[in-house]
Design a protein around this motif. Structure first.
Motif, PDB file in Angstrom:
ATOM      1  N   ARG A 129      -7.032  41.905  19.169  1.00 28.93           N
ATOM      2  CA  ARG A 129      -7.951  40.996  19.760  1.00 28.93           C
ATOM      3  C   ARG A 129      -8.977  41.800  20.219  1.00 28.93           C
ATOM      4  O   ARG A 129     -10.353  41.366  20.029  1.00 28.93           O
ATOM      5  CB  ARG A 129      -7.256  40.586  21.030  1.00 28.93           C
ATOM      6  CG  ARG A 129      -8.102  38.900  21.383  1.00 28.93           C
ATOM      7  CD  ARG A 129      -7.956  38.171  20.618  1.00 28.93           C
ATOM      8  NE  ARG A 129      -6.514  37.382  20.420  1.00 28.93           N
ATOM      9  CZ  ARG A 129      -6.122  36.657  21.277  1.00 28.93           C
ATOM     10  NH1 ARG A 129      -6.866  36.138  22.334  1.00 28.93           N
ATOM     11  NH2 ARG A 129      -5.026  36.107  21.311  1.00 28.93           N
ATOM     12  N   VAL A 130      -8.867  43.288  20.864  1.00 29.55           N
ATOM     13  CA  VAL A 130     -10.131  43.756  21.292  1.00 29.55           C
ATOM     14  C   VAL A 130     -10.980  44.052  20.042  1.00 29.55           C
ATOM     15  O   VAL A 130     -12.168  43.935  20.271  1.00 29.55           O
ATOM     16  CB  VAL A 130      -9.678  45.094  21.908  1.00 29.55           C
ATOM     17  CG1 VAL A 130     -10.698  46.235  22.111  1.00 29.55           C
ATOM     18  CG2 VAL A 130      -9.056  44.879  23.259  1.00 29.55           C
ATOM     19  N   VAL A 131     -10.569  44.371  19.031  1.00 29.47           N
ATOM     20  CA  VAL A 131     -11.345  44.919  18.006  1.00 29.47           C
ATOM     21  C   VAL A 131     -11.914  43.558  17.421  1.00 29.47           C
ATOM     22  O   VAL A 131     -13.088  43.507  17.094  1.00 29.47           O
ATOM     23  CB  VAL A 131     -10.167  45.532  16.894  1.00 29.47           C
ATOM     24  CG1 VAL A 131     -11.080  45.453  15.495  1.00 29.47           C
ATOM     25  CG2 VAL A 131      -9.792  46.774  17.236  1.00 29.47           C
ATOM     26  N   GLU A 132     -11.256  42.625  17.306  1.00 34.25           N
ATOM     27  CA  GLU A 132     -11.826  41.214  16.750  1.00 34.25           C
ATOM     28  C   GLU A 132     -13.101  40.854  17.695  1.00 34.25           C
ATOM     29  O   GLU A 132     -14.289  40.744  16.995  1.00 34.25           O
ATOM     30  CB  GLU A 132     -10.935  40.275  16.504  1.00 34.25           C
ATOM     31  CG  GLU A 132      -9.666  40.355  15.383  1.00 34.25           C
ATOM     32  CD  GLU A 132      -8.571  39.528  15.532  1.00 34.25           C
ATOM     33  OE1 GLU A 132      -8.332  38.879  16.507  1.00 34.25           O
ATOM     34  OE2 GLU A 132      -7.639  39.586  14.777  1.00 34.25           O
ATOM     35  N   GLU A 133     -12.838  40.753  18.822  1.00 30.95           N
ATOM     36  CA  GLU A 133     -13.761  40.164  20.041  1.00 30.95           C
ATOM     37  C   GLU A 133     -14.977  41.164  19.581  1.00 30.95           C
ATOM     38  O   GLU A 133     -16.191  40.795  19.739  1.00 30.95           O
ATOM     39  CB  GLU A 133     -13.005  39.738  21.363  1.00 30.95           C
ATOM     40  CG  GLU A 133     -11.982  38.800  21.125  1.00 30.95           C
ATOM     41  CD  GLU A 133     -12.515  37.421  21.684  1.00 30.95           C
ATOM     42  OE1 GLU A 133     -13.530  37.343  21.732  1.00 30.95           O
ATOM     43  OE2 GLU A 133     -11.530  36.863  22.163  1.00 30.95           O
ATOM     44  N   ALA A 134     -14.800  42.509  20.080  1.00 37.13           N
ATOM     45  CA  ALA A 134     -15.680  43.260  20.181  1.00 37.13           C
ATOM     46  C   ALA A 134     -16.758  43.282  18.867  1.00 37.13           C
ATOM     47  O   ALA A 134     -18.057  43.398  18.883  1.00 37.13           O
ATOM     48  CB  ALA A 134     -15.366  44.817  20.321  1.00 37.13           C
ATOM     49  N   ARG A 140      -2.291  51.004  12.292  1.00 39.31           N
ATOM     50  CA  ARG A 140      -1.198  49.936  13.012  1.00 39.31           C
ATOM     51  C   ARG A 140      -2.027  48.720  13.053  1.00 39.31           C
ATOM     52  O   ARG A 140      -1.389  47.684  13.106  1.00 39.31           O
ATOM     53  CB  ARG A 140      -1.011  50.311  14.396  1.00 39.31           C
ATOM     54  CG  ARG A 140      -0.312  51.583  14.350  1.00 39.31           C
ATOM     55  CD  ARG A 140       1.226  51.345  14.176  1.00 39.31           C
ATOM     56  NE  ARG A 140       1.769  50.596  15.018  1.00 39.31           N
ATOM     57  CZ  ARG A 140       2.487  50.835  16.178  1.00 39.31           C
ATOM     58  NH1 ARG A 140       2.514  52.188  16.233  1.00 39.31           N
ATOM     59  NH2 ARG A 140       2.922  49.950  17.175  1.00 39.31           N
ATOM     60  N   SER A 141      -3.407  48.610  13.079  1.00 33.77           N
ATOM     61  CA  SER A 141      -3.936  47.402  13.464  1.00 33.77           C
ATOM     62  C   SER A 141      -4.770  46.800  11.957  1.00 33.77           C
ATOM     63  O   SER A 141      -5.603  47.481  11.253  1.00 33.77           O
ATOM     64  CB  SER A 141      -5.022  47.713  14.551  1.00 33.77           C
ATOM     65  OG  SER A 141      -5.736  46.643  14.254  1.00 33.77           O
ATOM     66  N   PHE A 159     -13.176  52.905  16.635  1.00 33.83           N
ATOM     67  CA  PHE A 159     -12.964  52.785  15.043  1.00 33.83           C
ATOM     68  C   PHE A 159     -13.529  54.024  14.460  1.00 33.83           C
ATOM     69  O   PHE A 159     -13.263  54.017  13.301  1.00 33.83           O
ATOM     70  CB  PHE A 159     -13.408  51.618  14.610  1.00 33.83           C
ATOM     71  CG  PHE A 159     -14.784  51.539  14.064  1.00 33.83           C
ATOM     72  CD1 PHE A 159     -15.847  50.519  14.801  1.00 33.83           C
ATOM     73  CD2 PHE A 159     -15.134  52.370  13.101  1.00 33.83           C
ATOM     74  CE1 PHE A 159     -16.976  50.395  13.958  1.00 33.83           C
ATOM     75  CE2 PHE A 159     -16.529  52.321  12.474  1.00 33.83           C
ATOM     76  CZ  PHE A 159     -17.509  51.239  13.218  1.00 33.83           C
ATOM     77  N   TYR A 160     -13.824  55.261  15.231  1.00 32.18           N
ATOM     78  CA  TYR A 160     -14.020  56.334  14.332  1.00 32.18           C
ATOM     79  C   TYR A 160     -13.241  57.484  14.834  1.00 32.18           C
ATOM     80  O   TYR A 160     -13.175  58.543  14.197  1.00 32.18           O
ATOM     81  CB  TYR A 160     -15.474  56.618  13.590  1.00 32.18           C
ATOM     82  CG  TYR A 160     -16.463  56.652  14.647  1.00 32.18           C
ATOM     83  CD1 TYR A 160     -17.633  56.361  14.140  1.00 32.18           C
ATOM     84  CD2 TYR A 160     -16.444  57.157  15.791  1.00 32.18           C
ATOM     85  CE1 TYR A 160     -18.760  56.542  14.916  1.00 32.18           C
ATOM     86  CE2 TYR A 160     -17.773  57.421  16.687  1.00 32.18           C
ATOM     87  CZ  TYR A 160     -18.811  56.947  16.277  1.00 32.18           C
ATOM     88  OH  TYR A 160     -20.000  57.161  17.204  1.00 32.18           O
ATOM     89  N   LEU A 161     -12.956  57.525  16.141  1.00 32.56           N
ATOM     90  CA  LEU A 161     -12.335  58.642  16.700  1.00 32.56           C
ATOM     91  C   LEU A 161     -10.755  58.959  16.005  1.00 32.56           C
ATOM     92  O   LEU A 161     -10.523  59.796  15.437  1.00 32.56           O
ATOM     93  CB  LEU A 161     -12.297  58.561  18.114  1.00 32.56           C
ATOM     94  CG  LEU A 161     -13.525  59.297  18.990  1.00 32.56           C
ATOM     95  CD1 LEU A 161     -13.377  59.012  20.193  1.00 32.56           C
ATOM     96  CD2 LEU A 161     -13.640  60.750  18.627  1.00 32.56           C
ATOM     97  N   LEU A 215      -2.924  42.865  21.328  1.00 35.91           N
ATOM     98  CA  LEU A 215      -3.973  43.190  22.277  1.00 35.91           C
ATOM     99  C   LEU A 215      -5.004  43.839  21.649  1.00 35.91           C
ATOM    100  O   LEU A 215      -6.105  43.536  21.586  1.00 35.91           O
ATOM    101  CB  LEU A 215      -3.574  44.063  23.563  1.00 35.91           C
ATOM    102  CG  LEU A 215      -4.564  44.199  24.645  1.00 35.91           C
ATOM    103  CD1 LEU A 215      -5.245  42.799  25.055  1.00 35.91           C
ATOM    104  CD2 LEU A 215      -3.987  44.696  25.663  1.00 35.91           C
ATOM    105  N   PHE A 216      -4.710  45.209  20.927  1.00 37.47           N
ATOM    106  CA  PHE A 216      -5.511  45.988  20.300  1.00 37.47           C
ATOM    107  C   PHE A 216      -6.457  45.204  19.169  1.00 37.47           C
ATOM    108  O   PHE A 216      -7.559  45.333  19.171  1.00 37.47           O
ATOM    109  CB  PHE A 216      -4.801  47.081  19.601  1.00 37.47           C
ATOM    110  CG  PHE A 216      -5.492  48.156  19.062  1.00 37.47           C
ATOM    111  CD1 PHE A 216      -6.074  49.259  19.672  1.00 37.47           C
ATOM    112  CD2 PHE A 216      -5.744  47.987  17.714  1.00 37.47           C
ATOM    113  CE1 PHE A 216      -6.870  49.826  19.189  1.00 37.47           C
ATOM    114  CE2 PHE A 216      -6.632  49.116  16.730  1.00 37.47           C
ATOM    115  CZ  PHE A 216      -7.171  49.933  17.586  1.00 37.47           C
TER     116      PHE A 216
END
Lengths: 209, 209
Positions: free
Chosen positions: B62-67, B125-126, B116-118, B59-60
């Motif tokens: 996918r969120v990163v990819e789509e965003a 992991r991703s 992606f920067y905090l 899920l993580f």
DNA sequence: GTGCAGTGGACCGATCGGTCCAAATTCAGA
DNA sequence: TCTGAATTTGGACCGATCGGTCCACTGCAC
């Protein structure tokens, strides 16, 4: 012979516990840090821990308090107002060099650094951390004000923003140094530190140097 | 009438899930984010979620990819090498203004930024996050190189350090803006953004401007 | 002895990510 | 329109881990 005092842990166990906890908190942040892992690493049982500490939060507070107190003792941070004057930047550089040397000496201090600027989320839980953060913020704000008063620091940006930028730069340099230091030989190191300081100075100095 | 495709979620549910997850991940980091909370907020059951996703990590990702794909689509980041030239800084400023406007429009993008920067810890992991981070890093590195090639960016610091400092400054400005923006009236805002850009430029420009 | 600081370790309730299966829903072919 | 297979769903359940509680037992001081 034993220096036991009721209600107080034996000094060496106490130090071991705090150092272990500092490492754990620094590495994972407050929430993610495992109290179980800490006491396991110290060969301590739950009941022993809770005999001396009221909660995980209390342990975190103690770590922050002890580490920051020790750091403050070692650092001898100057009263900000005394920095004002023609050689503001020289005085700041001298202090920073001393601070760097002191913090390189003790792993304890590096852990404290990671504790108090990596996880913003941890701060909400600990009154001690909030207090230390507020103290640093206040001190830095006064240093900037002193710099402005003698024309060494520009005033076209809000002071609070300047403080945040300074903290961010210091943190970034720290992080970068941890990763890339091994690539550089020791001879190039002093020049690098100096140029890093120059970055800060360039950020804050007025245009007409 | 239904546009159902086997093995694919209904579009609006999918968007809702990703948006909710993005918010959760951005607010708590990967480990601390609660998958249970996300699917609860979406009125979704465990088995439904696991029917479409293999794991929390998936899920993580996918969120990163789509965003990041959506952001890249909206942003139209210039090829770094085309920025080189006499008006390097003007081109950079133009791009940054566009990027700022685009990211202010979509809460989705702000969440991606926080993701992606905090939390450095989440990146391990991703694979998707590592890929995006590497892409940004590479792009920024090439922008800096282009700036150096035309004399617009100083070369007395390692490029990797400059990149880290730039990221840190942008993040700090972002954070500061979130907190202190309400204190400033809208009229002062463009000047403030301009002065923030000037900070970056001052950091990177050679001394003899 | 007696009392108490100190300790071991079972235990608690909550939450976590993840599994499983049976019921519900959908849809194609007859 | 009925039927049977495939897709989708609810929700009980699992093992692990979390911070924290509790109590019985130790060992030393008086």
């Amino acid at each position: 012979m034993s220096d036991r005092v009721p209600g107080v842990m034996a000094p060496q166990r106490y130090r071991h516990l705090l150092a272990t906890a500092a490492r754990e908190f620094a590495g994972h942040g407050f929430e993610q840090a495992s109290l179980n892992a800490v006491i396991r690493a110290c060969g301590m049982s739950k009941s022993s821990f809770y005999h001396y500490f009221g909660s995980k939060e209390a342990l975190f507070d103690r770590v922050v308090e002890e580490a920051s107190a020790a750091l403050a003792r070692d650092l001898a941070a100057p009263v900000p107002e005394t920095l004002a004057g023609a050689d503001f930047w020289n005085r700041v550089e001298a202090f920073m060099a001393g601070a760097l040397a002191a913090s390189a000496k003790q792993a304890w201090y590096a852990d404290l650094g990671r504790i108090f600027y990596l996880p913003d989320l941890s701060a909400e839980r600990s009154a001690a951390l909030r207090r230390v953060l507020a103290g640093v913020e206040d001190w830095l704000g006064r240093v900037l004000a002193a710099g402005r008063s003698c024309g060494a620091v520009r005033d076209d940006l809000p002071a609070s923003l300047q403080a945040e930028l300074v903290m961010a730069l210091l943190q970034a340099m720290d992080r970068w140094s941890l990763v890339h230091m091994p690539e550089f030989d020791a001879a190039a190191l002093p020049g690098l530190v100096q140029r890093q300081f120059a970055v800060l100075r360039r950020l804050l100095s007025p245009d007409a140097g």
